[in-house]
Design an enzyme around this catalytic site. Structure first.
Site, PDB file in Angstrom:
ATOM      1  CB  THR B 228       5.189  -1.332   0.500  1.00  0.00           C
ATOM      2  OG1 THR B 228       3.842  -1.738   0.691  1.00  0.00           O
ATOM      3  CG2 THR B 228       5.997  -1.626   1.742  1.00  0.00           C
ATOM      4  CB  VAL B 257      -2.488  -6.513   9.394  1.00  0.00           C
ATOM      5  CG1 VAL B 257      -0.989  -6.343   9.577  1.00  0.00           C
ATOM      6  CG2 VAL B 257      -3.240  -5.680  10.421  1.00  0.00           C
ATOM      7  CB  THR B 278       7.408  -3.764  -1.821  1.00  0.00           C
ATOM      8  OG1 THR B 278       6.291  -3.202  -2.509  1.00  0.00           O
ATOM      9  CG2 THR B 278       8.526  -4.023  -2.827  1.00  0.00           C
ATOM     10  N   GLY B 279       4.908  -5.929  -2.023  1.00  0.00           N
ATOM     11  CA  GLY B 279       4.153  -6.741  -2.968  1.00  0.00           C
ATOM     12  C   GLY B 279       2.816  -7.118  -2.397  1.00  0.00           C
TER      13      GLY B 279
END
Lengths: 362, 362
Positions: B228, B257, B278-279
């Protein structure tokens, strides 16, 4: 219809805390939970609170028959959830059962009674959260799932994901054996006519360019209500849960997702606080309404009543965001503020007395 | 590869605060912003921070050529955002421009380099938030939009909605004249092979029944990274913005999602705090990570560094959620904690010095 002055809205909303334990009219608003948080706490008062949407809800446009019918469904929803809690069942089960009943009624904008999009389709969203484990499930853009809240629960319990949308979510529903219905299941003449009025109003007065975000074409000023449904519950084990289900807003654009399935916006629960919201979803997303209420309880030391009031009656009002929410803390204190004219709502605690209200005073 | 002991992770992460102003290696971690919050504040230090994903990122599997290429794209992204800020442009413009560059690179899991779903498709999500106005735009489930961050911005500025998904979102993109691309635009051999490895690994060891939510089939333990991309920026007017864009996770189910487009989970900004995460998105949604960092700053009086560390290195670690985030406050203090082995990241402030890091120490 009772005239409500704007400056008195906040005070009146406090009356929504601890909805009256008599059926109606509501008791005056002693707001007992707000002042006692730092005092020794009694045993958690398990119970369930529900909402069936907030909005204009003019008394004039609500016939006695319709009102009675609406109150009866709200009571049935409360009783379904309460029955589970009374037997020692989980708040998650209670919330799911209560919401399913509201979804199956054409009176609320969720499941069967979902409103129509601009394009004439129905698109349903829902979310569920377990405050004890922080597990969550959310679904959006459904067209064939009879009970979106049940799919949200399946996503939570049987998929590695938290949120699923559209066809992918429906394919998962099929795999899990959930009840799928043809699109016509969601057709109701009343919602269809609401869309036609909204389309006509929009044609007459198209949305201005450069409008502020959140601008919404009110369907000719009538039927301006957000019939989202939701529930929060505290079970005998002291665990909270929250859930919300919606058809969105009449005349919304195809693909629009509101706050209901957004964890932290329309739905949120943790160990100490559970919230389900209803209203103009765009504002509820931008102000992370459900999470904000719980963050204020957790980090700012506010009571659930003060936190919910601050967000609904101050922050949302200043931003222009209409709606309300139901919130419960781990001691069973309940807040139900709304800045709109009415909010379908109800509460049922350990004493088994059903309380249902629509307007500010009853 | 440097051995990193778990108990020292938190201390090391502090070194990510104020990424070194020399290019690399990173400076030791004096954590200057944490202790000075109550001291008289200097003028806001405008600047931009970006990330390109967190994950395992073994040095062994990153060739010198690939590393150099990656650092060059990160630097170009920073410079694009910085150029806008230096001329007095808005943080919103800077964040958008920085993310577009990362989306157009096949090296990151966003836009061009998006990973494949279980079904072999690409589904892109993005969100953008203006901290000053709390306006936001979010999109999910895109298959043909070249730059999802640009569509998120259009949703924010030109629709009455905050979040749009799937075909409805793409129809809106078309109306707005955004660049649409055929699905094959998102095909990269590398991502396709990553999916094949994940599918093979899953076939060999299918996910256990009754798994905890958030369980994820790591593609044979390799390539386990979350690419991301995101940016946060503070402009010369003192306004914050945050944005995130992603292809999700390799082998995710059709319709899933993640946290990136969820306002309050992967993306959030208000007047005092901006976050892009992010992750492993499921955890970031359940713990409303981005909003929680800012709530701790706002209500608990924590510094941005302490709040970000608490959420990433304590709460997420305990929950089992791998990843990191970038955060900036209204004084320009930056935090970039991550609990994974590495995180592509960079910072560029008023002094115009570009700092890019991948591993803990450089």
């Amino acid at each position: 219809m009772i005239a409500v002055r704007l400056r008195s809205l906040a005070a009146i909303a406090l009356g929504a805390l601890f909805p009256s334990l008599g059926c109606s009219p509501a008791l005056p608003s002693p707001r007992p939970d707000v002042e006692t948080t730092n005092a020794p706490r009694p045993a958690p008062r398990w119970g369930i609170a529900i909402h069936g949407g907030a909005g204009v809800l003019d008394r004039a446009s609500l016939s006695p028959e319709r009102e009675a019918e609406t109150r009866a469904v709200l009571a049935a929803s409360l009783e379904a959830g309460h029955g589970i809690l009374a037997k020692g069942g989980s708040s998650l089960d209670a919330v799911t059962a209560a919401i399913r009943i509201l979804e199956d009624s054409p009176l609320f904008n969720a499941g069967k009674g979902a409103v129509f999009t601009h394009e004439g389709t129905n698109e349903l969203d829902a979310a569920l959260m377990n405050g004890h484990t922080r597990e969550a499930g959310a679904v959006a853009g459904l067209r064939h799932v009879r009970n979106p809240i049940t799919l949200a629960r399946s996503v939570m319990e049987k998929s590695p994901h938290v949120m699923m949308i559209g066809e992918g979510a429906e394919r998962f529903a099929e795999q899990e054996g959930l009840e799928l219905v043809p699109e016509r299941y969601f057709y109701t003449e009343e919602r269809w006519q609401a869309l036609q009025r909204a389309l006509a109003a929009e044609k007459k007065a198209p949305p201005p360019q450069g409008k502020p975000q959140g601008f919404w074409e009110s369907p000719a000023g009538r039927d301006h209500k957000f019939g989202t449904v939701g529930a929060v519950a505290l079970d005998q084990a002291g665990h909270l849960a929250a859930g919300t289900s919606t058809g969105g807003m009449t005349n919304k654009r195809f693909g629009r997702v509101g706050d209901s399935p957004i964890i932290g916006a329309g739905t949120y629960a943790d160990e100490g606080c559970a919230v389900s919201a209803t209203g103009h979803g765009e504002y509820f997303i931008r102000y992370t309404v459900a999470r904000d209420v719980c963050a204020r309880v957790d980090y700012a030391g506010m009571t659930i009543g003060a936190a919910a009031d601050r967000v609904v009656m101050d922050i949302l009002v200043k931003a222009g965001g209409e709606g309300g929410l139901i919130a419960m803390d781990a001691q069973g204190n309940v807040a139900m503020p709304f800045n709109s004219k009415g909010m379908y709502r109800g509460y049922m605690g350990a004493d088994g007395i059903t309380s249902v209200s629509i307007f500010r005073d009853r």
